[in-house]
Design a protein around this motif. Structure first.
Motif, mmCIF file in Angstrom:
data_model
loop_
_atom_site.group_PDB
_atom_site.id
_atom_site.type_symbol
_atom_site.label_atom_id
_atom_site.label_comp_id
_atom_site.label_asym_id
_atom_site.label_seq_id
_atom_site.Cartn_x
_atom_site.Cartn_y
_atom_site.Cartn_z
ATOM 1 N N VAL A 136 10.289 -1.958 -6.836
ATOM 2 C CA VAL A 136 10.649 -0.983 -7.876
ATOM 3 C C VAL A 136 11.816 -0.090 -7.453
ATOM 4 O O VAL A 136 12.307 0.692 -8.255
ATOM 5 C CB VAL A 136 9.474 -0.069 -8.302
ATOM 6 C CG1 VAL A 136 8.297 -0.893 -8.779
ATOM 7 C CG2 VAL A 136 9.059 0.885 -7.190
ATOM 8 N N ASP A 137 12.207 -0.172 -6.194
ATOM 9 C CA ASP A 137 13.176 0.821 -5.734
ATOM 10 C C ASP A 137 14.249 0.230 -4.832
ATOM 11 O O ASP A 137 15.403 0.052 -5.235
ATOM 12 C CB ASP A 137 12.399 1.960 -5.024
ATOM 13 C CG ASP A 137 13.241 3.188 -4.738
ATOM 14 O OD1 ASP A 137 14.451 3.147 -5.003
ATOM 15 O OD2 ASP A 137 12.700 4.187 -4.238
ATOM 16 N N SER A 138 13.879 -0.129 -3.586
ATOM 17 C CA SER A 138 14.933 -0.378 -2.596
ATOM 18 C C SER A 138 15.767 -1.632 -2.861
ATOM 19 O O SER A 138 16.906 -1.708 -2.410
ATOM 20 C CB SER A 138 14.337 -0.426 -1.188
ATOM 21 O OG SER A 138 13.451 -1.498 -1.038
ATOM 22 N N GLY A 184 3.448 6.149 -5.518
ATOM 23 C CA GLY A 184 4.103 7.459 -5.514
ATOM 24 C C GLY A 184 5.446 7.364 -6.230
ATOM 25 O O GLY A 184 5.783 8.198 -7.085
ATOM 26 N N GLU A 185 6.208 6.313 -5.913
ATOM 27 C CA GLU A 185 7.521 6.125 -6.563
ATOM 28 C C GLU A 185 7.356 5.705 -8.030
ATOM 29 O O GLU A 185 8.134 6.105 -8.894
ATOM 30 C CB GLU A 185 8.346 5.056 -5.834
ATOM 31 C CG GLU A 185 8.704 5.392 -4.397
ATOM 32 C CD GLU A 185 9.844 6.421 -4.244
ATOM 33 O OE1 GLU A 185 10.408 6.861 -5.269
ATOM 34 O OE2 GLU A 185 10.144 6.778 -3.095
ATOM 35 N N VAL A 186 6.354 4.881 -8.302
ATOM 36 C CA VAL A 186 6.139 4.430 -9.684
ATOM 37 C C VAL A 186 5.829 5.630 -10.584
ATOM 38 O O VAL A 186 6.392 5.778 -11.677
ATOM 39 C CB VAL A 186 5.004 3.381 -9.743
ATOM 40 C CG1 VAL A 186 4.635 3.064 -11.192
ATOM 41 C CG2 VAL A 186 5.410 2.101 -9.010
ATOM 42 N N GLY A 244 10.827 14.980 -6.293
ATOM 43 C CA GLY A 244 9.754 15.028 -5.285
ATOM 44 C C GLY A 244 10.221 14.779 -3.871
ATOM 45 O O GLY A 244 9.454 14.955 -2.922
ATOM 46 N N HIS A 245 11.483 14.357 -3.712
ATOM 47 C CA HIS A 245 11.938 13.919 -2.396
ATOM 48 C C HIS A 245 12.382 15.061 -1.490
ATOM 49 O O HIS A 245 12.329 14.921 -0.271
ATOM 50 C CB HIS A 245 13.074 12.900 -2.533
ATOM 51 C CG HIS A 245 12.600 11.515 -2.886
ATOM 52 N ND1 HIS A 245 11.883 11.253 -4.027
ATOM 53 C CD2 HIS A 245 12.729 10.332 -2.244
ATOM 54 C CE1 HIS A 245 11.608 9.958 -4.060
ATOM 55 N NE2 HIS A 245 12.103 9.381 -2.998
ATOM 56 N N THR A 246 12.875 16.166 -2.070
ATOM 57 C CA THR A 246 13.353 17.252 -1.204
ATOM 58 C C THR A 246 12.179 17.793 -0.383
ATOM 59 O O THR A 246 12.244 17.863 0.841
ATOM 60 C CB THR A 246 13.997 18.358 -2.063
ATOM 61 O OG1 THR A 246 15.076 17.756 -2.791
ATOM 62 C CG2 THR A 246 14.537 19.481 -1.208
ATOM 63 N N THR A 261 2.882 8.653 4.446
ATOM 64 C CA THR A 261 3.839 7.639 4.032
ATOM 65 C C THR A 261 4.883 8.327 3.149
ATOM 66 O O THR A 261 4.676 9.451 2.670
ATOM 67 C CB THR A 261 3.176 6.521 3.197
ATOM 68 O OG1 THR A 261 2.690 7.097 1.968
ATOM 69 C CG2 THR A 261 2.037 5.861 3.937
ATOM 70 N N HIS A 262 5.972 7.621 2.900
ATOM 71 C CA HIS A 262 7.028 8.173 2.057
ATOM 72 C C HIS A 262 6.485 8.516 0.659
ATOM 73 O O HIS A 262 6.714 9.602 0.142
ATOM 74 C CB HIS A 262 8.172 7.166 1.965
ATOM 75 C CG HIS A 262 9.281 7.582 1.068
ATOM 76 N ND1 HIS A 262 10.122 8.628 1.377
ATOM 77 C CD2 HIS A 262 9.672 7.123 -0.135
ATOM 78 C CE1 HIS A 262 10.997 8.783 0.393
ATOM 79 N NE2 HIS A 262 10.741 7.883 -0.541
ATOM 80 N N GLY A 263 5.715 7.600 0.102
ATOM 81 C CA GLY A 263 5.171 7.822 -1.243
ATOM 82 C C GLY A 263 4.209 8.992 -1.291
ATOM 83 O O GLY A 263 4.147 9.724 -2.285
HETATM 84 ZN ZN LIG Z 1 11.759 7.421 -2.283
#
Ligand SMILES: [Zn+2]
Ligand SMILES: NC(=O)c1ccc[n+]([C@@H]2O[C@H](COP(=O)([O-])OP(=O)(O)OC[C@H]3O[C@@H](n4cnc5c(N)ncnc54)[C@H](O)[C@@H]3O)[C@@H](O)[C@H]2O)c1
Length: 357
Positions: A136-138, A184-186, A244-246, A261-263
């Motif tokens: 979904v992302d990278s 988390g990313e979804v 949400g990433h900051t 984890t990152h998510g």
């Molecule tokens: Zn991310």
């Protein structure tokens, strides 16, 4: 078959999504490259699970296939592994008229993609992502990189793949923590752009989710594709993807990479920020409660035990900081977000526990 075209002029490509696609990869790769030889770059876990099947499909379509495998994990996303990959590509006699396939999660995609981008000044590459994060992302958007001792993803380039082949069936072997990590990313995509997706996730749970992967992945990739088309170099709209990433990155760094984890970091980051923006009247009332509920439904954290003051030092080092300003991404309502530039001195006001401090 679900397909998404990503329009980037001469760098345009298609993302194909279908269960069972791995076994037809050879036919699709045929449409993308006239190469004779293919180097498949993967980690040892994914190679053991899926390397033979991919090789068989590629060979059936007439390719000479060389597999280059490194040890699974973020620890491998570094310059030493990159040097090994270059050596592997040289040993395999890969030329610029051949192609590289990256098979795996974000690590093989980023590391193998960076090798493809720089070996012989660029060999065409195709992504076959195997984690949710990667599907979904990278694998979409062309960012490839390795980590340096001074920071994650610090050496990298923008290098678009020739195509992305997504087989959601591969997620069946993914350990559950990585499923939640990817969710988390979804959920983030739902928050920033897609109320329907958010509401679908509200209705599903861990067991019913897998029936909907194709649709979920398609919606996420479409959002990312449309955003990247407008802002491939990440100077404006693409920053919305950092919702949400900051705070999330600060959480990951404060606890040491690997604890959250990152998510999970992104999940807590979205929830903590939205609690503040809702209190400030920047977010529709009731949004935080829905966000928290959906995150908890997928075992994702909505806060962390560290005090906001402990997170702040890590935020001021965030790479998104430019001069004395920082661009936050805030959710105005479910499915709607915007960039909010703030002064550095105001950061503590956005990183705090609601109702206190
Ligand atoms: Zn991310
Ligand atoms: N380029 C970008 O735009 C971008 C975006 C987001 C994340 N990333 C990067 O992606 C990386 C994280 O991605 P990730 O979580 O996919 O990491 P990963 O590639 O390390 O995969 C996680 C783990 O899952 C295993 N695995 C992969 N697919 C599997 C499958 N189908 N079945 C069983 N096990 C499987 C891997 O061997 C690994 O141990 C980070 O390095 C991050 O910086 C890049």
């Amino acid at each position: 078959m679900r397909s998404i075209h990503i329009d980037l002029g001469k760098d345009s490509y298609d993302i194909h999504i279908e269960k069972g696609l791995l076994d037809q990869a050879g036919q699709y790769v045929r449409q993308l490259t006239s190469a004779e030889r293919l180097a498949v770059i993967s980690d040892d876990t994914v190679d053991a699970l899926y390397g033979d099947r991919l090789q068989a499909s590629l060979e059936q379509n007439g390719y000479d296939v060389r597999r280059i495998v490194f040890k699974a994990g973020e620890e491998s996303k570094n310059m030493a592994s990159l040097a090994d990959l270059y050596q592997g590509l040289a040993d395999a006699d890969i030329t610029r008229s051949d192609a590289v396939i990256t098979l795996g999660g974000g690590v093989p995609g980023d590391l193998g993609g960076f090798a493809a981008a720089t070996y012989l000044r660029g060999v065409p590459f195709i992504q076959i992502p195997t984690t949710i994060i990667a599907q979904v992302d990278s694998s979409v958007g062309g960012k490839v990189a390795v980590d340096l001792p001074s920071g994650k993803n610090q050496a990298g380039v923008f290098y678009q793949p020739k195509g992305v082949l997504i087989d959601p069936e591969l997620l069946t072997t993914l350990p559950v923590r990585f499923i939640h990590d990817g969710l988390g990313e979804v959920i983030k995509y739902g928050c920033i752009r897609d109320k329907y997706l958010f509401e679908l996730l509200e209705q599903l749970d861990d067991t019913t989710l897998s029936e909907h992967w194709d649709e979920i992945i398609e919606r996420c990739c479409t959002i990312k594709a449309r955003i990247v088309e407008h802002d491939v170099l990440d100077m404006g709209e693409r920053m919305l993807l950092n919702f949400g990433h900051t705070i999330g990155h600060a959480i990951e760094r404060c606890y040491g990479y690997g604890y959250y984890t990152h998510g999970e970091g992104v999940a807590a980051g979205m929830a903590m920020l939205t609690a503040v923006t809702e209190e400030k009247g920047l977010t529709e009332a009731g949004t935080t409660a829905r966000l928290d509920a959906v995150l908890q439904q997928y075992k994702l954290p909505v806060t962390v035990s560290a005090a906001p003051q402990q997170l702040l030092p890590y935020i001021s080092h965030d790479k998104k900081k430019r001069g004395h300003r920082l661009t936050l991404v805030i959710m105005n309502a479910i499915g709607k977000s915007e960039l909010l530039p703030i002064e550095s001195k105001d950061i503590p006001d956005y990183v705090r526990k609601v109702g206190g401090e």
